[in-house]
Design a protein around this motif. Structure first.
Motif, PDB file in Angstrom:
ATOM      1  N   ALA A  73       0.892   8.880  -6.210  1.00 18.57           N
ATOM      2  CA  ALA A  73       1.006  10.302  -5.867  1.00 18.57           C
ATOM      3  C   ALA A  73       2.091  10.978  -6.705  1.00 18.57           C
ATOM      4  CB  ALA A  73       1.305  10.462  -4.383  1.00 18.57           C
ATOM      5  N   ALA A 116       0.830  -1.207   0.000  1.00 16.15           N
ATOM      6  CA  ALA A 116       0.000   0.000   0.000  1.00 16.15           C
ATOM      7  C   ALA A 116       0.868   1.264   0.000  1.00 16.15           C
ATOM      8  CB  ALA A 116      -0.933   0.001   1.208  1.00 16.15           C
ATOM      9  N   THR A 121       2.451   1.638  -3.482  1.00 15.33           N
ATOM     10  CA  THR A 121       1.408   1.992  -4.443  1.00 15.33           C
ATOM     11  C   THR A 121       0.990   3.448  -4.266  1.00 15.33           C
ATOM     12  OG1 THR A 121       0.625  -0.287  -4.441  1.00 15.33           O
ATOM     13  CG2 THR A 121      -0.881   1.374  -5.280  1.00 15.33           C
ATOM     14  N   THR A 122       0.771   3.861  -3.035  1.00 17.78           N
ATOM     15  CA  THR A 122       0.364   5.235  -2.770  1.00 17.78           C
ATOM     16  C   THR A 122       1.428   6.224  -3.216  1.00 17.78           C
ATOM     17  OG1 THR A 122      -0.942   4.495  -0.890  1.00 17.78           O
ATOM     18  CG2 THR A 122      -0.373   6.820  -0.958  1.00 17.78           C
TER      19      THR A 122
END
Length: 109
Positions: free
Chosen positions: A57, A49, A52-53
């Motif tokens: 971003a 996570a 991925t974030t």
């Protein structure tokens, strides 16, 4: 079938020893040594996570600023080259590390 299992095992072994996995491996192993059975899965999910974030971003930021898509790759290459040169020439490493010495002298609280 045995050949496929052997190749799969060898591929997994090489993947586990690759440089991008090595920083995460101690976290995963430490999490599996303490806590319940689901903790390693939670650690892996958190790492996935987080990556991925950060990736999404960064891509959104590049798109919003109108910067080229290859900019992050180019910046990463420059950073790796500069770090490599600082390892070859310790004086350059000292020069690059000087701004961070003040952070090391600060005491918490």
């Amino acid at each position: 079938m045995a050949l496929l299992l052997g190749v799969g095992f060898l591929a997994g072994l090489i993947t586990a020893l690759s440089p991008c996995v090595l920083p995460v491996l101690p976290i995963l192993l430490a999490g599996s040594a303490t806590g319940n059975r689901r903790r390693p899965y939670a650690i892996v999910a958190g790492v996935v996570a987080g990556f991925t974030t950060f990736t999404l971003a960064a891509a959104a930021l590049l798109s919003a600023l109108g910067l080229p898509d290859d900019l992050l790759r180019t910046v990463a290459i420059v950073v790796v080259v500069v770090v490599g040169l600082s390892l070859v020439w310790p004086r350059l490493g000292d020069l690059l590390g000087r701004p961070f010495h003040a952070l090391a002298r600060r005491r918490p609280g």
